[in-house]
Design a protein around this motif. Structure first.
Motif, PDB file in Angstrom:
ATOM      1  N   PRO A   1     -26.227   6.985  14.885  1.00  0.00           N
ATOM      2  CA  PRO A   1     -26.918   7.142  16.176  1.00  0.00           C
ATOM      3  C   PRO A   1     -28.023   8.187  16.122  1.00  0.00           C
ATOM      4  N   THR A   2     -28.056   8.983  15.049  1.00  0.00           N
ATOM      5  CA  THR A   2     -29.114   9.987  14.877  1.00  0.00           C
ATOM      6  C   THR A   2     -30.229   9.497  13.950  1.00  0.00           C
ATOM      7  N   ALA A   3     -30.159   8.234  13.542  1.00  0.00           N
ATOM      8  CA  ALA A   3     -31.097   7.724  12.540  1.00  0.00           C
ATOM      9  C   ALA A   3     -32.353   7.135  13.186  1.00  0.00           C
ATOM     10  N   PHE A   4     -33.406   7.022  12.370  1.00  0.00           N
ATOM     11  CA  PHE A   4     -34.679   6.456  12.795  1.00  0.00           C
ATOM     12  C   PHE A   4     -34.990   5.212  11.959  1.00  0.00           C
ATOM     13  N   LEU A   5     -35.664   4.240  12.592  1.00  0.00           N
ATOM     14  CA  LEU A   5     -36.104   3.026  11.917  1.00  0.00           C
ATOM     15  C   LEU A   5     -37.627   2.967  11.957  1.00  0.00           C
ATOM     16  N   ILE A   6     -38.253   2.726  10.799  1.00  0.00           N
ATOM     17  CA  ILE A   6     -39.709   2.594  10.701  1.00  0.00           C
ATOM     18  C   ILE A   6     -40.013   1.246  10.063  1.00  0.00           C
ATOM     19  N   VAL A   7     -40.893   0.450  10.686  1.00  0.00           N
ATOM     20  CA  VAL A   7     -41.175  -0.904  10.200  1.00  0.00           C
ATOM     21  C   VAL A   7     -42.672  -1.075   9.975  1.00  0.00           C
ATOM     22  N   VAL A   8     -43.058  -1.346   8.717  1.00  0.00           N
ATOM     23  CA  VAL A   8     -44.471  -1.533   8.382  1.00  0.00           C
ATOM     24  C   VAL A   8     -44.723  -2.813   7.592  1.00  0.00           C
ATOM     25  N   GLY A   9     -43.682  -3.602   7.311  1.00  0.00           N
ATOM     26  CA  GLY A   9     -43.870  -4.814   6.517  1.00  0.00           C
ATOM     27  C   GLY A   9     -44.447  -5.928   7.362  1.00  0.00           C
ATOM     28  N   ARG A  10     -43.606  -6.717   7.970  1.00  0.00           N
ATOM     29  CA  ARG A  10     -43.987  -7.762   8.907  1.00  0.00           C
ATOM     30  C   ARG A  10     -43.018  -7.732  10.072  1.00  0.00           C
TER      31      ARG A  10
END
Length: 336
Positions: A240-249
């Protein structure tokens, strides 16, 4: 003569290395947005096409042997009849955008971990935040665990940039049995030998990796295998303390599942640079999602992009002339 057609508005300075490569290579520049913008007699002569999205019918290019795209992702072109032309080799620009895209990932990782969006909002309101320690306590990158899903050129360069931060790097790629990079990379950048991660996972085991991570960065291309790869089940295992980063598609991540996770505070935050449909509609609920930073597909942008793109094309053109295998060869069974 090998007739090369470039449909992009490259400068003479950018074109110079190509023109100087070999006397038997004739560089034709005809800026176009549609196949109809190029004369038929030129199409008939072309052996090598370097373009972004100008894809003629196969019958108009009887001598075409090699198609080089001006982008790393070519999912937009997979239904084109041209890609099914017999004997045609198709290559992408994978690797040309890696330096700037990896730098973007590092930037937004630090930005969201240090609450920069909240701080900018407070500044715009001339507000000195109350309870700063509770609301704005940063999450240090140092000592964290970073998972990189899609260990291609961008993921490898991000792993290199993260080395001074003392993070634990976990990575996932389609073929985890071969950690080395066989594609194009800029000398001195990336992780060509596959030595900068602690552990490498196959895609089938990404949930086991994601549950360990403080940051998960998704850089995969869009293929039948990766479409919807990050869904509700995968998001559910994240801290619950994590981050998601999306740069692919964008379609690699189930946007509704991400919205649910953010509204239910099952993630600390996320950054999306790519979306299932672009541009993102003003009515999209993503705009108002809590703890979501949205950027308009800019991770790969750079004033040096054309320079790096031409360097990759030049390296591939040298290989074409000598009969060596081309970098970043599109493989239909894999979808990239």
């Amino acid at each position: 003569m090998i007739e090369v057609l470039i449909t992009l508005p490259l400068s003479e300075e950018e074109l110079a290395p190509l023109r100087e490569l070999a006397p038997r290579v004739n560089i034709n520049v005809h800026v176009a947005r549609r196949p109809e913008d190029v004369p038929d007699d030129l199409w008939k002569r072309v052996e090598v096409l370097y373009t972004d999205r100008v894809l003629p019918p196969p019958e108009r290019v009887p001598n075409l042997r090699w198609l080089q795209f001006h982008s790393a992702g070519i999912d937009f072109a997979l239904d084109s009849p041209l890609l099914r032309k017999e004997g045609l080799r198709v290559t992408t620009l994978s690797g040309a955008a890696a330096p700037q895209a990896a730098e973007y990932c590092l930037t937004v990782m630090l930005a969201i971990a240090h609450h920069l969006p909240d701080l900018f909002t407070a500044q715009s309101r001339a507000e000195w935040p109350r309870e700063r320690a509770e609301r704005l306590m940063p999450q240090e990158l140092r000592g964290s665990t970073v998972g990189i899903i899609g260990y291609g050129s961008i993921g490898r360069e991000l792993a290199r940039l993260l080395q001074p931060f003392g993070v634990t790097i976990l990575a996932a790629k389609r073929d985890a049995m071969h950690p080395e990079d066989t594609g194009y990379f800029v000398e001195g950048l990336g992780d060509p030998h596959g030595t900068l991660f602690t552990r490498l996972y196959p895609y089938q085991a990404i949930k086991g990796m994601m549950k360990l991570c403080d940051f998960v960065v998704v850089t995969t291309p869009l293929t039948p295998e990766t479409r919807g790869m990050i869904g509700a089940d995968e998001l559910a295992v994240m801290k619950p303390t994590a981050f998601l980063i999306v740069v692919g598609r964008g379609s690699v991540v189930d946007e509704q599942a991400l919205l649910n996770a953010l509204h239910e505070k099952r993630l600390r935050g996320a950054v999306l640079d790519v979306f299932a449909e672009e541009p993102l509609a003003p009515t999209s609920p993503l705009w108002k999602a809590p703890n979501l930073l949205i950027t308009p597909h800019i991770a790969g942008m750079s004033t040096h992009y054309n320079e790096r793109a031409v360097a990759l094309f030049l390296a591939n053109l040298r290989r074409y002339l000598t009969g060596a295998p081309l970098y970043n060869l599109y493989q239909p069974p894999l979808g990239y």
